[in-house]
Design an enzyme around this catalytic site. Structure first.
Site, mmCIF file in Angstrom:
data_model
loop_
_atom_site.group_PDB
_atom_site.id
_atom_site.type_symbol
_atom_site.label_atom_id
_atom_site.label_comp_id
_atom_site.label_asym_id
_atom_site.label_seq_id
_atom_site.Cartn_x
_atom_site.Cartn_y
_atom_site.Cartn_z
ATOM 1 N N HIS A 194 20.085 -19.842 56.130
ATOM 2 C CA HIS A 194 21.332 -19.141 55.885
ATOM 3 C C HIS A 194 22.588 -20.106 56.555
ATOM 4 O O HIS A 194 23.613 -19.962 55.799
ATOM 5 C CB HIS A 194 21.330 -17.852 56.628
ATOM 6 C CG HIS A 194 20.252 -16.854 55.919
ATOM 7 N ND1 HIS A 194 19.021 -16.956 55.609
ATOM 8 C CD2 HIS A 194 20.780 -15.386 55.001
ATOM 9 C CE1 HIS A 194 18.491 -15.941 55.074
ATOM 10 N NE2 HIS A 194 19.907 -15.077 54.666
ATOM 11 N N HIS A 202 16.251 -16.657 64.255
ATOM 12 C CA HIS A 202 16.179 -18.128 64.579
ATOM 13 C C HIS A 202 16.840 -18.340 65.882
ATOM 14 O O HIS A 202 17.446 -17.477 66.565
ATOM 15 C CB HIS A 202 17.335 -18.744 63.423
ATOM 16 C CG HIS A 202 16.992 -18.752 61.981
ATOM 17 N ND1 HIS A 202 16.132 -19.605 61.647
ATOM 18 C CD2 HIS A 202 17.214 -18.053 61.007
ATOM 19 C CE1 HIS A 202 16.013 -19.539 60.330
ATOM 20 N NE2 HIS A 202 16.538 -18.142 60.039
#
Length: 271
Positions: free
Chosen positions: A193, A235
């Site tokens: 992303h 993440h």
């Protein structure tokens, strides 16, 4: 000569060390020497027999152990620095994972953070680009959209390849969603992303005429999408930062291989 012999005998009698009680100090006992020599011979024979009985693998392991111990006890400065930074990264990422699950401090906002992350997903962007490309009637618009589609496809392939090489897990044990499996975004490093929104924001800033407030909102959107992946525990911080870097590099790559209007028209006609 006859006179010197009595003198030497007299000196030997007067010498204190020649007495019986001091003989052991001057001359070592033969029994001790024999026992020591026999003990050394037995120990050497036992060591030789043990060396012969041991396998070659054990010999190699015994030779490598001291070196391995030295490596563990004396790590390099680079190793210490890398492990320290890695520990800091994991600790900070866990602290910032405030929406990792429902029981977290910001667990109620998890659905909203996930919705923000969907705005940076590859599948909606590819689908939207294809729809705009079908409806576009200008050559300039089709050229920009075709190169945008190329950039999105390159982003998916590059990030998927890097993630397969790194195979780094996220700070929390969170299973990827369906859209993540479709874009092969199953590992943590680098953040897909983050790379995508960095590439898109830079692409739009270079190829679209936008007002200053829209430019600021575009940059803020990219930052929010990137760090929303840390908030949901998907993440690490370094994954997102590296994703921003890779996104910029992907934009530079697309600029180098930019397709001209004629190339885009030929591809559209084939399609």
């Amino acid at each position: 000569m006859p006179a010197s012999q009595p003198r030497s005998r007299a000196r030997d009698r007067n010498n204190v060390l020649n007495r019986a009680e001091f003989l052991s100090l001057n001359q070592p006992l033969k029994g001790n020497q024999e026992s020591r020599s026999s003990g050394r011979k037995q120990s050497s024979q036992a060591g030789a027999a043990g060396a012969q009985n041991s396998n070659p693998k054990e010999r190699r392991q015994s030779q490598q152990l001291p070196e391995e111990d030295c490596m563990q006890l004396n790590p390099s400065f680079k190793g210490i620095a890398f492990n320290s930074l890695l520990a800091i990264d994991i600790c900070m990422s866990k602290r910032l994972g405030v929406c990792a699950n429902r029981a977290s401090s910001w667990g109620g906002a998890r659905s909203m953070i996930n919705l923000l992350g969907i705005t940076g997903h590859g599948i909606p962007w590819i689908a939207g680009t294809l729809i705009c490309l079908v409806k576009s009637s200008t050559l300039a618009g089709q050229e920009v959209l075709m190169n945008l589609l190329l950039a999105l496809l390159l982003d998916i392939m590059i990030v998927a390849g890097l993630q397969k090489l790194a195979k780094r897990k996220g700070p929390y044990d969170i299973n990827p969603g369906l859209l993540d499996y479709l874009t092969m975004d199953t590992y943590a490093f680098p953040a897909g992303h983050a790379s995508r929104v960095a590439m898109l924001s830079k692409f739009f800033l270079n190829h679209l005429v936008l007002a200053i407030p829209l430019r600021i909102l575009l940059v803020l959107w990219a930052l929010c999408v990137g760090f929303s992946r840390v908030m949901i525990g998907r993440h690490h911080i370094t994954d997102v930062l590296s994703g921003f870097v890779f996104g910029y590099l992907q934009f530079r790559l697309v600029e180098l291989i930019w397709m001209s209007s004629n190339t885009c028209q030929m591809l559209i006609s084939i399609w």
